[in-house]
Design a protein around this motif. Structure first.
Motif, PDB file in Angstrom:
ATOM      1  N   ARG A   1       0.749  -1.001  -0.220  1.00  7.07           N
ATOM      2  CA  ARG A   1      -0.297   0.140  -0.151  1.00  7.07           C
ATOM      3  C   ARG A   1       0.554   1.310  -0.226  1.00  7.07           C
ATOM      4  NH1 ARG A   1      -3.117  -0.742   4.432  1.00  7.07           N
ATOM      5  NH2 ARG A   1      -4.454  -1.592   2.633  1.00  7.07           N
ATOM      6  N   THR A   2       1.973   1.210   0.636  1.00  4.34           N
ATOM      7  CA  THR A   2       3.063   2.571   0.937  1.00  4.34           C
ATOM      8  C   THR A   2       3.784   2.573  -0.963  1.00  4.34           C
ATOM      9  OG1 THR A   2       2.904   2.066   3.220  1.00  4.34           O
ATOM     10  CG2 THR A   2       4.700   3.237   1.745  1.00  4.34           C
ATOM     11  N   ALA A   3       3.703   2.090  -0.954  1.00  6.72           N
ATOM     12  CA  ALA A   3       4.981   1.115  -2.302  1.00  6.72           C
ATOM     13  C   ALA A   3       4.014   1.870  -3.502  1.00  6.72           C
ATOM     14  CB  ALA A   3       5.703  -0.202  -2.614  1.00  6.72           C
ATOM     15  N   ALA A   4       2.511   1.290  -3.546  1.00  8.50           N
ATOM     16  CA  ALA A   4       1.608   2.031  -4.582  1.00  8.50           C
ATOM     17  C   ALA A   4       0.898   3.332  -4.482  1.00  8.50           C
ATOM     18  CB  ALA A   4       0.220   0.976  -4.532  1.00  8.50           C
ATOM     19  N   ALA A   5       1.032   4.419  -2.758  1.00  8.70           N
ATOM     20  CA  ALA A   5       0.275   5.035  -2.973  1.00  8.70           C
ATOM     21  C   ALA A   5       0.648   6.515  -3.749  1.00  8.70           C
ATOM     22  CB  ALA A   5       0.718   5.878  -1.640  1.00  8.70           C
ATOM     23  N   THR A   6       1.546   5.849  -4.686  1.00  8.36           N
ATOM     24  CA  THR A   6       2.275   7.750  -5.437  1.00  8.36           C
ATOM     25  C   THR A   6       2.291   7.157  -6.754  1.00  8.36           C
ATOM     26  OG1 THR A   6       4.617   7.048  -4.653  1.00  8.36           O
ATOM     27  CG2 THR A   6       3.589   8.701  -3.584  1.00  8.36           C
ATOM     28  N   VAL A   7       2.232   5.744  -7.227  1.00  7.35           N
ATOM     29  CA  VAL A   7       1.993   4.940  -8.835  1.00  7.35           C
ATOM     30  C   VAL A   7       0.520   6.018  -8.750  1.00  7.35           C
ATOM     31  CG1 VAL A   7       1.397   3.341 -10.180  1.00  7.35           C
ATOM     32  CG2 VAL A   7       2.722   3.003  -7.300  1.00  7.35           C
ATOM     33  N   GLU A   8       1.181   6.639  -9.761  1.00  5.96           N
ATOM     34  CA  GLU A   8       0.321   7.579 -11.069  1.00  5.96           C
ATOM     35  C   GLU A   8      -0.496   6.027 -11.886  1.00  5.96           C
ATOM     36  OE1 GLU A   8       1.077   9.960 -15.726  1.00  5.96           O
ATOM     37  OE2 GLU A   8       1.968  10.331 -13.559  1.00  5.96           O
ATOM     38  N   THR A   9      -1.832   6.463 -12.241  1.00  4.05           N
ATOM     39  CA  THR A   9      -2.476   5.744 -12.531  1.00  4.05           C
ATOM     40  C   THR A   9      -3.571   6.022 -13.541  1.00  4.05           C
ATOM     41  OG1 THR A   9      -4.547   6.265 -10.904  1.00  4.05           O
ATOM     42  CG2 THR A   9      -2.766   4.009 -11.090  1.00  4.05           C
ATOM     43  N   SER A  10      -4.450   5.307 -14.480  1.00  7.90           N
ATOM     44  CA  SER A  10      -4.750   6.003 -15.641  1.00  7.90           C
ATOM     45  C   SER A  10      -6.679   5.289 -15.619  1.00  7.90           C
ATOM     46  CB  SER A  10      -4.833   5.590 -16.718  1.00  7.90           C
ATOM     47  OG  SER A  10      -3.058   6.896 -17.307  1.00  7.90           O
ATOM     48  N   ASP A  11      -7.625   5.097 -15.748  1.00  7.30           N
ATOM     49  CA  ASP A  11      -8.806   4.649 -16.425  1.00  7.30           C
ATOM     50  C   ASP A  11      -8.428   3.081 -16.766  1.00  7.30           C
ATOM     51  OD1 ASP A  11      -9.571   6.159 -13.867  1.00  7.30           O
ATOM     52  OD2 ASP A  11     -11.064   7.363 -15.184  1.00  7.30           O
ATOM     53  N   PRO A  12      -9.270   2.344 -16.859  1.00  5.52           N
ATOM     54  CA  PRO A  12      -8.677   0.657 -17.520  1.00  5.52           C
ATOM     55  C   PRO A  12      -9.515   1.174 -18.620  1.00  5.52           C
ATOM     56  CG  PRO A  12     -10.015   0.162 -15.826  1.00  5.52           C
ATOM     57  CD  PRO A  12      -9.916   1.532 -15.653  1.00  5.52           C
ATOM     58  N   THR A  13      -8.632   0.776 -19.752  1.00  3.70           N
ATOM     59  CA  THR A  13      -9.217   0.803 -21.679  1.00  3.70           C
ATOM     60  C   THR A  13      -9.998   0.186 -21.840  1.00  3.70           C
ATOM     61  OG1 THR A  13      -6.317   0.680 -22.046  1.00  3.70           O
ATOM     62  CG2 THR A  13      -6.995   2.610 -21.803  1.00  3.70           C
ATOM     63  N   VAL A  14      -9.839  -0.958 -21.671  1.00  5.44           N
ATOM     64  CA  VAL A  14     -10.659  -2.034 -22.003  1.00  5.44           C
ATOM     65  C   VAL A  14     -11.318  -2.672 -20.123  1.00  5.44           C
ATOM     66  CG1 VAL A  14      -9.259  -3.064 -23.737  1.00  5.44           C
ATOM     67  CG2 VAL A  14      -9.049  -3.843 -21.358  1.00  5.44           C
ATOM     68  N   THR A  15     -12.056  -3.357 -20.487  1.00  7.90           N
ATOM     69  CA  THR A  15     -12.739  -4.142 -19.370  1.00  7.90           C
ATOM     70  C   THR A  15     -11.707  -4.930 -19.020  1.00  7.90           C
ATOM     71  OG1 THR A  15     -14.945  -4.176 -21.137  1.00  7.90           O
ATOM     72  CG2 THR A  15     -15.121  -5.890 -18.914  1.00  7.90           C
ATOM     73  N   LEU A  16     -12.009  -4.193 -17.076  1.00  3.42           N
ATOM     74  CA  LEU A  16     -10.877  -4.753 -16.385  1.00  3.42           C
ATOM     75  C   LEU A  16     -11.542  -5.581 -14.959  1.00  3.42           C
ATOM     76  CD1 LEU A  16      -8.068  -5.217 -14.829  1.00  3.42           C
ATOM     77  CD2 LEU A  16      -8.788  -2.863 -14.387  1.00  3.42           C
ATOM     78  N   TRP A  17     -11.916  -6.803 -14.941  1.00  2.00           N
ATOM     79  CA  TRP A  17     -12.361  -7.221 -14.246  1.00  2.00           C
ATOM     80  C   TRP A  17     -11.310  -7.416 -12.710  1.00  2.00           C
ATOM     81  CZ3 TRP A  17     -12.776  -9.264 -19.133  1.00  2.00           C
ATOM     82  CH2 TRP A  17     -14.851  -8.854 -19.082  1.00  2.00           C
ATOM     83  N   SER A  18     -12.254  -7.622 -11.584  1.00  2.00           N
ATOM     84  CA  SER A  18     -11.506  -7.262 -10.631  1.00  2.00           C
ATOM     85  C   SER A  18     -11.758  -9.023  -9.191  1.00  2.00           C
ATOM     86  CB  SER A  18     -11.671  -6.954  -9.368  1.00  2.00           C
ATOM     87  OG  SER A  18     -11.863  -6.783  -7.839  1.00  2.00           O
ATOM     88  N   ASN A  19     -10.279  -9.553  -8.844  1.00  2.00           N
ATOM     89  CA  ASN A  19     -10.721 -11.063  -8.907  1.00  2.00           C
ATOM     90  C   ASN A  19     -11.507 -10.817  -7.110  1.00  2.00           C
ATOM     91  OD1 ASN A  19      -8.652 -10.993  -7.426  1.00  2.00           O
ATOM     92  ND2 ASN A  19      -6.771 -11.751  -8.508  1.00  2.00           N
ATOM     93  N   HIS A  20     -11.396 -10.257  -6.663  1.00  2.73           N
ATOM     94  CA  HIS A  20     -11.758  -9.699  -5.237  1.00  2.73           C
ATOM     95  C   HIS A  20     -13.181 -10.273  -5.622  1.00  2.73           C
ATOM     96  CE1 HIS A  20     -12.720  -8.285  -1.615  1.00  2.73           C
ATOM     97  NE2 HIS A  20     -14.065  -7.474  -1.963  1.00  2.73           N
ATOM     98  N   ASP A  21     -14.096 -10.467  -5.999  1.00  2.16           N
ATOM     99  CA  ASP A  21     -15.595 -10.392  -6.502  1.00  2.16           C
ATOM    100  C   ASP A  21     -16.406 -10.039  -7.228  1.00  2.16           C
ATOM    101  OD1 ASP A  21     -15.386  -7.401  -7.172  1.00  2.16           O
ATOM    102  OD2 ASP A  21     -17.368  -6.319  -5.813  1.00  2.16           O
ATOM    103  N   GLY A  22     -15.406 -10.440  -8.951  1.00  2.00           N
ATOM    104  CA  GLY A  22     -16.230 -11.153  -9.968  1.00  2.00           C
ATOM    105  C   GLY A  22     -16.590  -9.270 -10.858  1.00  2.00           C
ATOM    106  N   SER A  23     -16.416  -8.198 -10.509  1.00  2.00           N
ATOM    107  CA  SER A  23     -16.457  -6.957 -10.396  1.00  2.00           C
ATOM    108  C   SER A  23     -15.861  -6.841 -11.663  1.00  2.00           C
ATOM    109  CB  SER A  23     -16.962  -6.051  -9.492  1.00  2.00           C
ATOM    110  OG  SER A  23     -15.878  -5.847  -8.846  1.00  2.00           O
ATOM    111  N   THR A  24     -16.338  -5.609 -12.719  1.00  2.00           N
ATOM    112  CA  THR A  24     -15.450  -4.595 -13.146  1.00  2.00           C
ATOM    113  C   THR A  24     -15.628  -3.501 -13.026  1.00  2.00           C
ATOM    114  OG1 THR A  24     -17.384  -4.154 -14.408  1.00  2.00           O
ATOM    115  CG2 THR A  24     -16.535  -6.199 -15.622  1.00  2.00           C
ATOM    116  N   LEU A  25     -14.235  -2.803 -13.367  1.00  2.30           N
ATOM    117  CA  LEU A  25     -13.437  -1.702 -12.620  1.00  2.30           C
ATOM    118  C   LEU A  25     -13.717  -0.950 -13.407  1.00  2.30           C
ATOM    119  CD1 LEU A  25     -11.028  -3.207  -9.900  1.00  2.30           C
ATOM    120  CD2 LEU A  25     -13.413  -2.393  -9.804  1.00  2.30           C
TER     121      LEU A  25
END
Length: 306
Positions: free
Chosen positions: A204-228
């Motif tokens: 969590r500490t390492a990822a806190a400052t990572v630059e992100t963009s919204d997904p450009t294709v459908t992206l599933w989460s293996n936490h609950d099978g939802s799309t993000l």
């Protein structure tokens, strides 16, 4: 919809990257990934033995690097991208890069940190994981509770992975639930359980400052099978997932609900296609294990696009 899926830890085998590194471009890219992950991935993927590449801090970046190398080769061969992506366990980092939430280089930096943090967490107590195949799901879950074990992976196709103390896993194997087969897994700890809490904090500490963009294709989460749909939320899910169960069963149910018509598993491939063949009968699939498999994968991908 044709989707790409990315495997998790345990799918690696000695020397599996050798055919891919016949390409000088792929070799140079893997060397760059090695710098980001702080692991000699060229040696790990070509000459190191099974025991050495089973080490969590080696296995995790090796798998993600292989997935991204083969994914790049697929796109080059097909001239187009899959319309959706999902990753099992550590494969979720490869999926994030494929969906352009983060860069491939950032994925390798983070997976290096993830692998080292999970190895450190696993060293605190003697724990492990075992696959339970078959049986009634409620009977399996009751047996896990009886033996103080956690259902760490719901893989679908009649498979649940138990995690916890080695002694408790041994007791489960000695008295398995009716109709089941117990298969000890060659992993170094009880991943996706509370034993990994310290690794969550580190990542969590390492990822806190990572630059992100919204997904450009459908992206599933293996936490609950939802799309993000939001990049930062996808990163947060990936971090928390270290200590929570992988719900690949829910991912596959969502694939069916969202009209997935083909699945391509990237290297080191085979495990997720095997699960899909049992849970998603009739859906065409290709496991990209070596460059020789790229043509079949590209044909599946471009056939859907046409």
């Amino acid at each position: 919809m044709i989707i790409a899926v990315f495997p998790g830890q345990g799918s690696q085998t000695p020397g599996f990257l050798a055919p891919w590194l016949e390409s000088e471009v792929a070799r140079e890219r893997l060397q760059a990934f090695s710098d980001k992950a702080q692991v000699d991935l060229v040696a790990a993927g070509t000459s190191w033995d099974a025991d050495r590449i089973r080490d969590t801090k080696i296995a995790q970046p090796l798998i993600v690097a292989a997935s991204l190398l083969s994914y790049a080769a697929l796109i080059e061969r097909a001239g187009t991208r899959p319309q959706g992506v999902a990753g099992h366990s550590v494969g979720e980092l490869a999926a994030l890069a494929a969906a352009e939430v983060i860069s491939s280089d950032e994925a390798l930096r983070l997976v290096g940190i993830r692998g080292r943090a999970m190895a450190d967490a696993a060293a605190v107590a003697q724990t492990g994981m075992s696959a339970i195949v078959g049986g009634d799901e409620q009977d399996v879950l009751s047996a896990l509770e009886k033996h103080s074990l956690t259902p760490a992976n719901f893989n679908g196709g009649g498979q649940i992975v138990a995690a916890g103390a080695l002694g408790d896993l041994a007791e489960l194997a000695a008295s398995p639930p009716r109709g089941t087969r117990i298969i000890p897994l060659k992993v170094a700890g009880a991943f996706h359980t509370g034993y990994m809490a310290s690794a969550v904090d580190t990542l969590r500490t390492a990822a806190a400052t990572v630059e992100t963009s919204d997904p450009t294709v459908t992206l599933w989460s293996n936490h609950d099978g939802s799309t993000l749909t939001h990049g930062r939320a996808a990163i947060d899910r990936m971090v928390a997932q270290i200590a929570s169960p992988v719900r690949w069963d829910l991912c596959m149910a969502s694939f069916a609900e969202n009209g997935v018509t083909g699945i391509i598993e990237l290297a080191p491939a085979g495990t997720l296609i095997g699960l899909a063949k049992r849970a998603l009968r009739g859906v065409p699939s290709v496991a990209v294990k070596t460059p020789d498999d790229l043509e079949a994968a590209a044909n599946l991908l471009t056939g859907d696009a046409a």
